[in-house]
Design a protein around this motif. Sequence first.
Motif, PDB file in Angstrom:
ATOM      1  N   HIS A 236       0.678  -1.328  -0.021  1.00 34.73           N
ATOM      2  CA  HIS A 236      -0.031  -0.090  -0.149  1.00 34.73           C
ATOM      3  C   HIS A 236       0.866   1.237   0.005  1.00 34.73           C
ATOM      4  N   ILE A 237       2.079   1.033   0.488  1.00 33.46           N
ATOM      5  CA  ILE A 237       3.077   2.282   0.437  1.00 33.46           C
ATOM      6  C   ILE A 237       3.897   2.362  -0.937  1.00 33.46           C
ATOM      7  N   ILE A 238       3.886   1.366  -1.727  1.00 27.12           N
ATOM      8  CA  ILE A 238       4.472   1.254  -2.866  1.00 27.12           C
ATOM      9  C   ILE A 238       3.705   1.868  -3.708  1.00 27.12           C
ATOM     10  N   GLU A 239       2.235   1.497  -3.509  1.00 23.40           N
ATOM     11  CA  GLU A 239       1.142   2.399  -4.667  1.00 23.40           C
ATOM     12  C   GLU A 239       1.056   4.106  -4.340  1.00 23.40           C
ATOM     13  N   LEU A 240       1.488   4.212  -3.284  1.00 23.41           N
ATOM     14  CA  LEU A 240       1.695   5.822  -2.920  1.00 23.41           C
ATOM     15  C   LEU A 240       2.860   6.224  -3.431  1.00 23.41           C
TER      16      LEU A 240
END
Length: 351
Positions: A236-240
Amino acid sequence: MPIVRLSGTIEGKNDPNRETRARMLYQLFASGWDIYNSNGDQRITLSNIEKKVVESDAFVFMPGATLEDLFKAVSIFVGYQTLDEYLFGKATVILNSDRTWDPMFGLLDRLRELGTIKQDYRGFLLQAGSPESVVGSLERVHEEGLPDVERKKIMTCDTDSYELEYSGDLLANICVFCSASLRDPSYLEEGYELGRMLAAGGYGCVSGAGTTGVMGEVVRGSVEAGGWTGGSNVPHIIELEGLPKGLTSFWLKPDIYTRMEVMIENSDAFVVFPGGAGTVQEMLALLIFRQMGSRLMAQKTIIIFNRPLPDGGGFWDPLVQMLAPWAQSGFFQVAESLSEVMRIIGTQVSK
């Protein structure tokens, strides 16, 4: 019935927080909440904290803030910042009737002033002065929800862990905890320089594998100097934020806690660079492991890069002050320049 997780422990019948906890239990139970950790006898670790977050509908932190309580509260705020789906709509209230939480709030205020925290933490970590007002805050979040963190996903995560071949010799791996949001050019330049200096000195560089802010520059400095660069991140942080180019090793993890653990495990020393709430969270995790005598921290040096500020003092002064009650002699060292950071690494760190 909704479930609230209560923090804190009670040390016997003479504990000064015993009466406050009893009042809190009554208020929560009378208002329709089921309560986890009502007796204050449950421990939360990196290995189980994500499970505790998932199974809870709200979080209440009690007076008498401990190092573990600070870690959990900051971790929840970082989860809000990074759009952790398991925290969506869940309230966090801190009963600060004894003011033991003031150092943490003061630190977050300072980081907000310095620009490493964009969100107003007061909208996510709600302060209360009495057990009765805690319940009111929980109900308000249930009715109104939480503020928008104003972040959007920029990609989908379609990567996996990998290990590329590296032919160089490494003296040790140095983990740099830093900010992915800090964009001040002078900090970015020093982040790049630290990555370059580590590679030039024969040290591998471990990071949170972010592309932006100081974190992105540390990675870029190491990669462009031909160094070994490892990192860990979560979907979910990679997606940000995306993933940086040039990593030699990448460890994909399901949550920020196992991410920290693999970074700690694969590092021989740590540099706490100027950063935000996530950097505070990581420093707290290091100190907790050090206190526990964990093998993950055995003989590993912690360096706080307390970069001097133009108006006097150092970037991490409030952090050092907050940690003072738990920081025994030798738990960490403070450096005020990159040359001092590298001097400490050179004299104290080796495989």
